[in-house]
Design an enzyme around this catalytic site. Structure first.
Site, PDB file in Angstrom:
ATOM      1  CG  HIS A   1      -1.992  -1.109   1.101  1.00 57.57           C
ATOM      2  ND1 HIS A   1      -2.732  -1.553   2.167  1.00 57.57           N
ATOM      3  CD2 HIS A   1      -2.399  -1.848   0.043  1.00 57.57           C
ATOM      4  CE1 HIS A   1      -3.546  -2.529   1.774  1.00 57.57           C
ATOM      5  NE2 HIS A   1      -3.356  -2.724   0.490  1.00 57.57           N
TER       6      HIS A   1
ATOM      7  CB  CYS B   1       7.062  18.403  -7.498  1.00 53.33           C
ATOM      8  SG  CYS B   1       8.391  17.652  -8.444  1.00 53.33           S
TER       9      CYS B   1
ATOM     10  N   GLY C   1      -1.925  -9.442  12.617  1.00 47.47           N
ATOM     11  CA  GLY C   1      -2.517  -8.125  12.852  1.00 47.47           C
ATOM     12  C   GLY C   1      -3.234  -7.520  11.668  1.00 47.47           C
TER      13      GLY C   1
ATOM     14  CB  SER D   1      -9.440  -6.522   9.956  1.00 46.74           C
ATOM     15  OG  SER D   1      -9.225  -5.653   8.858  1.00 46.74           O
TER      16      SER D   1
HETATM   17  P1  NAD Z   1      -7.186  -3.058  10.332  1.00 48.87           P
HETATM   18  O1  NAD Z   1      -7.137  -1.762  11.084  1.00 48.87           O
HETATM   19  O2  NAD Z   1      -8.325  -3.361   9.468  1.00 48.87           O
HETATM   20  O3  NAD Z   1      -7.089  -4.274  11.364  1.00 48.87           O
HETATM   21  C1  NAD Z   1      -6.134  -4.333  12.370  1.00 48.87           C
HETATM   22  C2  NAD Z   1      -6.134  -5.747  12.906  1.00 48.87           C
HETATM   23  O4  NAD Z   1      -5.110  -5.842  13.878  1.00 48.87           O
HETATM   24  C3  NAD Z   1      -7.438  -6.148  13.590  1.00 48.87           C
HETATM   25  O5  NAD Z   1      -7.826  -7.440  13.130  1.00 48.87           O
HETATM   26  C4  NAD Z   1      -7.059  -6.191  15.078  1.00 48.87           C
HETATM   27  O6  NAD Z   1      -7.781  -7.186  15.779  1.00 48.87           O
HETATM   28  C5  NAD Z   1      -5.587  -6.537  15.005  1.00 48.87           C
HETATM   29  N1  NAD Z   1      -4.781  -6.081  16.127  1.00 48.87           N
HETATM   30  C6  NAD Z   1      -4.890  -4.918  16.830  1.00 48.87           C
HETATM   31  N2  NAD Z   1      -3.933  -4.849  17.760  1.00 48.87           N
HETATM   32  C7  NAD Z   1      -3.179  -5.966  17.650  1.00 48.87           C
HETATM   33  C8  NAD Z   1      -2.051  -6.474  18.336  1.00 48.87           C
HETATM   34  N3  NAD Z   1      -1.482  -5.795  19.333  1.00 48.87           N
HETATM   35  N4  NAD Z   1      -1.532  -7.665  17.954  1.00 48.87           N
HETATM   36  C9  NAD Z   1      -2.104  -8.387  16.946  1.00 48.87           C
HETATM   37  N5  NAD Z   1      -3.198  -7.955  16.267  1.00 48.87           N
HETATM   38  C10 NAD Z   1      -3.728  -6.768  16.611  1.00 48.87           C
HETATM   39  O7  NAD Z   1      -5.796  -3.135   9.555  1.00 48.87           O
HETATM   40  P2  NAD Z   1      -5.393  -3.801   8.174  1.00 48.87           P
HETATM   41  O8  NAD Z   1      -5.972  -5.176   8.093  1.00 48.87           O
HETATM   42  O9  NAD Z   1      -3.938  -3.605   8.055  1.00 48.87           O
HETATM   43  O10 NAD Z   1      -6.129  -2.956   7.032  1.00 48.87           O
HETATM   44  C11 NAD Z   1      -6.299  -1.578   7.101  1.00 48.87           C
HETATM   45  C12 NAD Z   1      -5.655  -0.737   6.002  1.00 48.87           C
HETATM   46  O11 NAD Z   1      -5.249   0.442   6.637  1.00 48.87           O
HETATM   47  C13 NAD Z   1      -4.426  -1.269   5.354  1.00 48.87           C
HETATM   48  O12 NAD Z   1      -4.591  -1.062   4.006  1.00 48.87           O
HETATM   49  C14 NAD Z   1      -3.251  -0.381   5.828  1.00 48.87           C
HETATM   50  O13 NAD Z   1      -2.509   0.092   4.724  1.00 48.87           O
HETATM   51  C15 NAD Z   1      -3.903   0.807   6.436  1.00 48.87           C
HETATM   52  N6  NAD Z   1      -3.335   1.217   7.752  1.00 48.87           N
HETATM   53  C16 NAD Z   1      -1.990   1.173   7.973  1.00 48.87           C
HETATM   54  C17 NAD Z   1      -1.489   1.532   9.208  1.00 48.87           C
HETATM   55  C18 NAD Z   1      -0.002   1.458   9.430  1.00 48.87           C
HETATM   56  O14 NAD Z   1       0.773   1.640   8.494  1.00 48.87           O
HETATM   57  N7  NAD Z   1       0.465   1.179  10.661  1.00 48.87           N
HETATM   58  C19 NAD Z   1      -2.327   1.946  10.239  1.00 48.87           C
HETATM   59  C20 NAD Z   1      -3.709   1.994   9.965  1.00 48.87           C
HETATM   60  C21 NAD Z   1      -4.194   1.608   8.723  1.00 48.87           C
HETATM   61 ZN    ZN Z   2       7.231  17.227 -10.393  1.00 55.04          ZN
END
Ligand code: NAD
Ligand code: ZN
Length: 253
Positions: free
Chosen positions: A132, A161, A200, A202
């Site tokens: 992503h 830019c 981690g 969903s």
């Molecule tokens: P999501 O927010 O949909 O799900 C997070 C999952 O992590 C849930 O199933 C939850 O139960 C689990 N979780 C929470 N805390 C945890 C822990 N301590 N240990 C293990 N599991 C834990 O996230 P997703 O499935 O990555 O999808 C969401 C989208 O959002 C992705 O496309 C991502 O790019 C983006 N996103 C990225 C970030 C980041 O870069 N850190 C943060 C938020 C969203």
């Molecule tokens: Zn440019």
């Protein structure tokens, strides 16, 4: 805590499931890992399903999409500026670190992440397949140049830019297609895995969510680590309910 696993005729305890998962990882010649926002939650990076404080009145879907950016680039950049500021203050946690160690111990290892926070890189992972994009990369809408930008907070919103064009976050937004070569590579690595570890996520965001199923179809053992059950749980060979930062170091012992 206990998710009963019928392995052979036995029902394994939680501790036995951890032992079994650890032995699968030890024996594997090819490991593929898919991580989601949950692995960074304990570093203090909010997941999208959790509370987002200041930005609670907006859903990520409303801001992380091309129409929103076209309508109001400044608003979208303000949200990214806030997220970049949050992430800049965080550190990788023991789960990120365990995966970096895993990579250094096994020849055939792939780390595929949906995260954009850069914490895997900071933990020492070398080859991170970023489905992503990355919060710290920007792309020019006029000349197409992609570059790193670590300025926190950004001095100009929206940033421009050198060519004068508008910059956007180099992130795959809702409704946009993933970079084909990254997805193809992830897809073929998933097909070759002995063990597929999914941590981690969903598993609601496609096409990343299909990767564990693909691996399973091709004979991989699927191990899930999450604080709650997900759509993957019924298909996982072992589903460990717990925090990634507690479980990953145990799986690496
Ligand atoms: P999501 O927010 O949909 O799900 C997070 C999952 O992590 C849930 O199933 C939850 O139960 C689990 N979780 C929470 N805390 C945890 C822990 N301590 N240990 C293990 N599991 C834990 O996230 P997703 O499935 O990555 O999808 C969401 C989208 O959002 C992705 O496309 C991502 O790019 C983006 N996103 C990225 C970030 C980041 O870069 N850190 C943060 C938020 C969203
Ligand atoms: Zn440019």
């Amino acid at each position: 805590m206990l998710l009963g696993l019928e392995y052979g005729a036995m029902k394994l305890s939680y501790a036995e499931q951890i032992d079994l998962a650890r032995s699968w990882l030890k024996e594997a010649t090819s490991i593929v890992v898919l991580t989601g926002a949950g692995i960074s939650a304990e570093s203090g990076v909010p997941t999208f399903r959790g509370k987002e404080g200041l930005w609670n009145s907006y859903s990520p879907e409303e801001l992380a999409n091309p129409d929103a950016f076209q309508r109001d680039p400044k608003l979208v950049w303000e949200w990214y500026d806030w997220r970049r500021g949050l992430v800049a203050k965080t550190e990788p946690n023991p789960a990120h670190e365990a995966l970096a160690r895993m990579e250094s111990r096994i020849d055939s290892f792939a780390l595929i992440t949906q995260n954009v926070d850069g914490l895997h890189d900071r933990a020492g992972s070398k080859n991170v397949m970023k489905l992503h994009g990355d919060l710290w990369w920007v792309r020019c809408l006029s000349c197409g140049r992609v570059s790193e930008n670590r300025e926190v907070p950004l001095r100009h919103l929206p940033p421009k830019c050198d060519c004068g064009g508008l910059l956007r976050p180099d992130i795959v937004w809702f409704g946009e297609a993933l970079a084909l070569e990254v997805m193809d590579a992830a897809w073929s690595r998933a097909s070759e895995a002995d063990v597929f570890l999914v941590i981690g996520t969903s598993a609601l965001v496609q096409p990343a969510a299909s990767l564990p199923f693909r691996a399973k179809e091709h004979g991989a053992r699927v191990i899930e680590v999450n604080i709650e059950q997900t759509v993957i749980t019924p298909y996982a060979d072992i589903s460990l309910i717990g925090k990634a930062s507690d479980l990953l170091p145990q799986l690496m012992m």
